[in-house]
Write an enzyme that holds these catalytic residues in place. Structure first.
Site, short mmCIF file in Angstrom:
data_model
loop_
_atom_site.label_atom_id
_atom_site.label_comp_id
_atom_site.label_asym_id
_atom_site.label_seq_id
_atom_site.Cartn_x
_atom_site.Cartn_y
_atom_site.Cartn_z
N ARG A 118 24.01 11.29 0.73
CA ARG A 118 23.82 10.25 2.10
C ARG A 118 24.01 9.77 2.99
O ARG A 118 22.93 9.23 4.23
CB ARG A 118 25.41 9.36 1.37
CG ARG A 118 25.02 9.27 -0.21
CD ARG A 118 26.33 8.27 -0.54
NE ARG A 118 27.73 9.82 -0.10
CZ ARG A 118 28.95 9.35 -0.35
NH1 ARG A 118 29.54 8.14 -0.51
NH2 ARG A 118 29.13 10.60 0.16
N ASN A 148 26.51 6.14 -3.57
CA ASN A 148 26.50 7.36 -4.88
C ASN A 148 27.48 6.17 -5.93
O ASN A 148 27.97 5.51 -5.98
CB ASN A 148 28.26 8.50 -5.13
CG ASN A 148 27.77 9.25 -4.01
OD1 ASN A 148 26.33 9.96 -3.85
ND2 ASN A 148 28.54 10.01 -3.70
#
Length: 117
Positions: free
Chosen positions: A42, A60
């Site tokens: 990320r 996520n």
């Protein structure tokens, strides 16, 4: 957040809006599978999106993938799609990247590129 960085992000967003006149703005949802959680995927995605002057988000998922949305000039969005398919974070192992809901947009719907929890 890095001090003094905010102004640069705003300028890049302005560049994206200015560039939109020639190539159009695009919005795309994505989901990346493989070893993509617990490997700073990320954070690296956010960094790459900001480098390209794109906006959107990344998070996520509960089933082990990384999902998000990216918006910006079509050519830059394509660059991030390629990065999501083949590069990712240094320790990630991408097995598959899926892109959905691709659509032209008249204006950016996000102010920056965020990591969602």
């Amino acid at each position: 957040m890095v001090p003094g960085r905010r102004g640069g992000e705003e300028r890049r967003g302005g560049e994206a809006a200015a560039m939109a006149g020639s190539e159009g703005l695009l919005s795309v949802d994505y989901e990346v599978s493989g070893r993509v959680q617990g490997v700073f995927f990320r954070k690296y995605t956010q960094g790459e999106a900001q480098r390209l002057g794109l906006v959107g988000w990344v998070r996520n998922s509960s089933h082990g993938t990384v999902q998000g949305q990216v918006q910006g000039p079509a050519e830059r969005v394509r660059e991030l799609q390629e990065w999501l398919r083949k590069t990712g974070s240094p320790q990630s192992r991408i097995s598959h990247a899926e892109f959905r809901n691709e659509r032209p947009i008249a204006a950016l719907e996000h102010a920056d590129f965020k990591i969602l929890k």
